[in-house]
Design an enzyme around this catalytic site. Structure first.
Site, PDB file in Angstrom:
ATOM      1  N   TYR A  33       0.834  -1.202   0.000  1.00 52.62           N
ATOM      2  CA  TYR A  33       0.000   0.000   0.000  1.00 52.62           C
ATOM      3  C   TYR A  33       0.865   1.246   0.000  1.00 52.62           C
ATOM      4  CZ  TYR A  33       0.743   0.830   5.051  1.00 52.62           C
ATOM      5  OH  TYR A  33       1.295   1.105   6.276  1.00 52.62           O
ATOM      6  N   LYS A 149       6.542  -1.927   2.052  1.00 52.41           N
ATOM      7  CA  LYS A 149       5.307  -1.371   2.645  1.00 52.41           C
ATOM      8  C   LYS A 149       4.143  -2.325   2.382  1.00 52.41           C
ATOM      9  CE  LYS A 149       2.960   3.112   3.228  1.00 52.41           C
ATOM     10  NZ  LYS A 149       3.028   3.262   4.683  1.00 52.41           N
ATOM     11  N   GLU A 182      11.435   1.939  14.854  1.00 52.22           N
ATOM     12  CA  GLU A 182      10.564   3.013  14.362  1.00 52.22           C
ATOM     13  C   GLU A 182       9.243   2.952  15.106  1.00 52.22           C
ATOM     14  OE1 GLU A 182       9.393   2.397  10.243  1.00 52.22           O
ATOM     15  OE2 GLU A 182       9.324   0.232  10.543  1.00 52.22           O
ATOM     16  N   LEU A 207      10.604   0.902   7.721  1.00 54.45           N
ATOM     17  CA  LEU A 207      10.094   1.404   6.453  1.00 54.45           C
ATOM     18  C   LEU A 207      10.912   2.637   6.065  1.00 54.45           C
ATOM     19  CD1 LEU A 207       7.826   1.036   4.338  1.00 54.45           C
ATOM     20  CD2 LEU A 207       6.671   2.921   5.477  1.00 54.45           C
TER      21      LEU A 207
HETATM   22  C1  LIG Z   1       5.928   1.520   9.995  1.00 54.00           C
HETATM   23  C2  LIG Z   1       6.035   2.870   9.358  1.00 54.00           C
HETATM   24  N1  LIG Z   1       7.201   3.530   9.431  1.00 54.00           N
HETATM   25  C3  LIG Z   1       7.354   4.749   8.884  1.00 54.00           C
HETATM   26  C4  LIG Z   1       6.301   5.376   8.239  1.00 54.00           C
HETATM   27  C5  LIG Z   1       6.513   6.746   7.645  1.00 54.00           C
HETATM   28  O1  LIG Z   1       6.638   6.647   6.246  1.00 54.00           O
HETATM   29  P1  LIG Z   1       6.191   7.868   5.313  1.00 54.00           P
HETATM   30  O2  LIG Z   1       6.971   9.047   5.763  1.00 54.00           O
HETATM   31  O3  LIG Z   1       6.571   7.428   3.952  1.00 54.00           O
HETATM   32  O4  LIG Z   1       4.721   8.034   5.517  1.00 54.00           O
HETATM   33  C6  LIG Z   1       5.078   4.735   8.128  1.00 54.00           C
HETATM   34  C7  LIG Z   1       3.960   5.382   7.431  1.00 54.00           C
HETATM   35  O5  LIG Z   1       2.840   4.944   7.467  1.00 54.00           O
HETATM   36  C8  LIG Z   1       4.940   3.451   8.690  1.00 54.00           C
HETATM   37  O6  LIG Z   1       3.776   2.781   8.611  1.00 54.00           O
END
Ligand SMILES: Cc1ncc(COP(=O)(O)O)c(C=O)c1O
Length: 282
Positions: A33, A149, A182, A207
């Site tokens: 996603y 993701k 994270e 991620l």
């Molecule tokens: C587990 C995780 N880490 C980090 C992020 C942040 O990623 P982004 O800045 O691309 O939204 C997300 C965003 O949903 C996430 O689900």
């Protein structure tokens, strides 16, 4: 006003938008996603998210069902139909619907593409940033490819719920070496006592946040000290500031980790400046 969603080439009223119960996203979590924020009618960090979408699909060997230019047109139309000027776009692509079998389905099985869009009033997010958030630390229970993701978010769901039940907004997951990986849905950052920004390198345990990458670029361009390395909870407790980044929270200061305040317990000035730099003038 009725809401429209997009399913495999068609715009449908949201209540009529359905996929098969044989869909592999539903059966196996065999899907990826993406999420974009929309501000003043524009997708934030658009190309970063399109790039990560292609990478996620490539890692799982799911074919891209449409070209990126076509996808951009569909998103534009979805925003128009839903009259979204400030809000979110959610996109999910699964390996398609097929008779249940763990191995990949027969060649020719078409991926399922679903998109939704909704309006968001960002004033709640702004208020949260003004106050700062609390985070709850807990063990990271996820798999070894958190860089993809995927919709396999069960540990993230449980972590976020634990945070909410503890009165915190986000959960910070900690690996077996004692380093913060994270958040449940955001990347984690600290600012050390001597003003250096620290965030975990983009390894397979996190991620690769698109907001994270943009904030790293903004910080480096501003000449700030930046280190991409893991940090412990003890370091976070001793930090001057802490914050999270994501497409939906942008940059949001962390003022409490478990029961301890971060810094003086108020949103940090660097986090606040980075948020302003990311969002631009109102
Ligand atoms: C587990 C995780 N880490 C980090 C992020 C942040 O990623 P982004 O800045 O691309 O939204 C997300 C965003 O949903 C996430 O689900």
């Amino acid at each position: 006003m009725s809401r429209y969603s997009y399913v495999n080439g068609r715009f449908l009223p949201h209540r009529d938008a359905h996929i098969s119960i044989d869909d592999r996203g539903f059966l196996f979590g065999d899907a990826i996603y993406e999420v974009w924020s929309v501000r003043k009618g524009e997708l934030l960090d658009a190309d970063g998210h399109f790039g990560r979408l292609q990478r996620s699909l490539g890692e799982l060997r799911i074919a891209m069902p449409v070209t990126i230019p076509a996808l951009k047109l569909v998103i534009r139309e979805l925003l128009r139909r839903n009259r979204v000027r400030d809000g979110l776009v959610y996109l999910q692509i699964s390996r398609g619907a097929a008779r249940r079998d763990h191995a990949f389905p027969p060649a020719g099985t078409l991926p399922t593409l679903v998109m939704t869009a909704k309006r968001v009033d960002f004033t709640a997010a702004d208020a949260r940033a003004d106050q700062g958030i609390g985070v709850l630390s807990l063990p990271d229970q996820r798999w070894a490819r958190c860089d993809i993701k995927t919709v396999n978010l069960l540990p993230n769901v449980l972590a976020k719920q634990a945070a909410r039940e503890a009165g915190a907004f986000e959960a910070w997951q900690v690996d077996e070496a004692g380093k913060v990986t994270e958040g449940a849905s955001s990347n984690a950052w600290i600012v050390t006592a001597d003003g250096v920004l620290v965030t975990r390198p983009a390894d397979n345990a996190i991620l690769h946040g698109i907001t994270r990458a943009t904030i790293l670029r903004i910080a480096r361009e501003a000449g700030l000290g930046v280190e991409e390395r893991g940090f412990t909870l003890a370091e976070a407790h001793a930090a001057r500031e802490a914050f999270i980044t994501s497409a939906t929270t942008f940059v949001t200061p962390v003022v409490r980790i478990d029961d301890k305040p971060v810094g003086n317990g108020a949103p940090g000035s660097l986090a606040t400046q980075l948020r302003q730099a990311y969002l631009g003038p109102n």
